[in-house]
Design an enzyme around this catalytic site. Structure first.
Site, PDB file in Angstrom:
ATOM      1  CD  GLU A 305      -3.079  -0.891   2.239  1.00 29.69           C
ATOM      2  OE1 GLU A 305      -2.775  -0.222   3.252  1.00 29.69           O
ATOM      3  OE2 GLU A 305      -4.173  -1.465   2.110  1.00 29.69           O
ATOM      4  CD  GLU A 397      -4.992  -5.354   2.865  1.00 25.54           C
ATOM      5  OE1 GLU A 397      -3.795  -5.675   2.671  1.00 25.54           O
ATOM      6  OE2 GLU A 397      -5.326  -4.467   3.664  1.00 25.54           O
TER       7      GLU A 397
END
Length: 479
Positions: A305, A397
């Protein structure tokens, strides 16, 4: 996007597991065989596979020793065991999951090494101090070195990777994946969707990643995919590169044996600029790509991320890491994280257009998108709908709750998201297949100390919803 929740109790559990690994209850091996094969070699380095077979009584713990014949040969990175080297002598201690070998059973391990000259093979091996002669109770003969396999332009897969987990498994049906257009495609060049689960951080919830739990994930949940979340910071990879690399490789093997794809996640979160970990990423991916290049079930996610960094910075990182993977594994799919916690830039006030206008200069890649259903709704779904027409996307995710990983499950938003991903054939992994004390976890606290990972009694509200979606029949096209 979620906030980190570390449990001291799980750290204690990991410490106990490490003690067990380093102190096996060794028993004598009256007969054994070791097969040593150089599987790959390049300038200054090589990769070797080692197969230890017990020919005598069952063993509860084993230690392999051998000497590397050339002074320039050094073990760089080993897997599926604990590796060490003193001078020319290499010592290999069993891992906790392969320490028991029944009569006739084998353990497949291996390592990458460096060299400065020739690469002769070792010819004498012992297990628990007993010479491995390939028979029981006979004098040690003069071993004949195993010839190095002759490489061919198109490698023939080994039996274990030809049909991993059986013909009806996700990998058995789909084989080596690749990107075609904006889709993830199988060996028949047809778009497919993979549905699966992500582990939590390997440093905290390793007890949820056992052979038993993955049996349940493959057979009861009918998951296609295991995402292996290896944190880099937060007491992760940077504290023990060799140890965490070995854990990742072990889970790749466990997934392969069950016919699931393994998504290796280089889980960067804090700091958010992946370039902070560029050197670590190159070291890690060079190792796992060399070790797993012959497998059909591996996908690489090179930055979890990215946050607080521009798309140009992420793109630069990707264009330096991808060639490292391609040098060893030219065929595997690589997934690139996107700006704003892998939101295609939406969480930073941007959009997918910056990627469309300046894509990563590499082939066979996809772009990551993450969402948490209670926090990310219509505007995020609209972005994914637009972007999916121009970019190959993979939801590596997602959560059914808020971006903190906590709060109530948003069933309506979660269902809308999953319906959209199904419609667009976008693959996904849910956060998380763990018993963490957070509402994003699929399993109730304490579940991973038992043997039930699938019944309604051990599933959280989120776990029940996600399992109901994952376990519906796949419809993988084969023609």
């Amino acid at each position: 996007m979620r906030r980190l929740i570390a449990l001291l109790a799980t750290c204690a559990t990991a410490a106990l597991g490490l003690t067990a690994l380093l102190s096996p209850e060794a028993s004598a091996a009256p007969g054994c065989r070791v097969d040593y094969t150089v599987t790959n070699q390049w300038s200054g380095g090589f990769q070797a596979g080692v197969k230890v077979t017990n020919l005598g009584d069952p063993m509860n713990g084993w230690t392999l020793r051998f000497a590397l014949p050339d002074a320039g040969q050094k073990v760089v990175q080993g897997w599926s065991a604990t590796w060490s080297q003193s001078g020319p002598t290499v010592t290999v201690a069993a891992a906790d999951w392969n320490r028991t070998l029944a009569t006739g059973a084998s353990a497949d391990i291996g390592f990458t090494g460096s060299l400065t000259g020739a690469n002769p093979k070792p010819t004498a091996f012992t297990v628990n101090g007993v010479a491995c002669t390939g028979s029981v109770g006979e004098p040690t003969p003069t071993p004949t070195p195993t010839p190095t396999p002759t490489p061919t332009p198109t490698p023939t897969p080994t039996p274990t990777s030809t049909n991993p987990g059986g013909s009806g498994t996700p990998v058995g049906i789909n084989g080596q994946l690749h990107v075609c257009g904006v889709h993830l495609c199988n060996q028949y060049n047809r778009p497919i969707q993979l549905r699966g689960m992500s582990t939590h951080g390997l440093q905290w919830f390793s007890q949820c990643n056992s052979a038993t739990s993955l049996d349940a994930l493959a057979k009861d949940w009918k998951a296609d995919l295991l995402r292996i979340a290896m944190y880099v910071q937060e007491n992760g990879y940077e504290t023990d590169p060799a140890g965490f690399t070995a854990r990742v490789n072990n889970l790749v093997d466990l997934a392969e044996a069950r016919g699931m794809y393994a998504l290796i996640d280089f889980h960067t979160l804090t700091p958010g600029d992946p370039n902070y970990n560029l050197a670590r990423a190159k070291t890690f991916f060079a190792s796992v790509a060399a070790r797993n290049a012959g497998k059909k079930n591996v996908i690489y996610e090179i930055a979890n991320e990215p946050n607080g960094v521009s798309w140009a910075g992420i793109k630069s990182y990707a264009e330096q890491v991808i060639p490292v993977i391609r040098a060893a594994d030219p065929d595997a799919v690589v997934i690139v994280g996107t700006r704003g916690w892998s939101s295609l830039g939406v969480s930073d006030g941007a959009s997918e257009s910056e990627i469309v206008n300046a894509p990563v200069n590499a082939a066979n890649i996809m772009y990551a998108f993450h969402f948490y259903a209670a926090s990310h709704k219509d505007n995020y779904r609209a972005t994914v709908s637009r972007a999916a027409a121009q970019l190959p996307l993979f939801v590596t995710e997602f959560g059914t709750v808020s971006a903190s990983g906590a709060g109530a499950m948003d069933r309506a938003s979660s269902t809308a998201w999953l319906d959209l991903l199904d419609q667009l054939d976008i693959s996904y992994a849910n956060w998380t297949f763990s018993d963490a004390s957070e509402s994003s976890a699929a399993l109730r606290p304490g579940t991973c100390t038992g043997s039930d990972y699938s019944s309604s009694g051990v599933l959280t509200e989120s776990g029940a919803l996600v399992k109901s979606r994952i376990s519906t029949a796949d419809d993988f096209p084969t023609s």
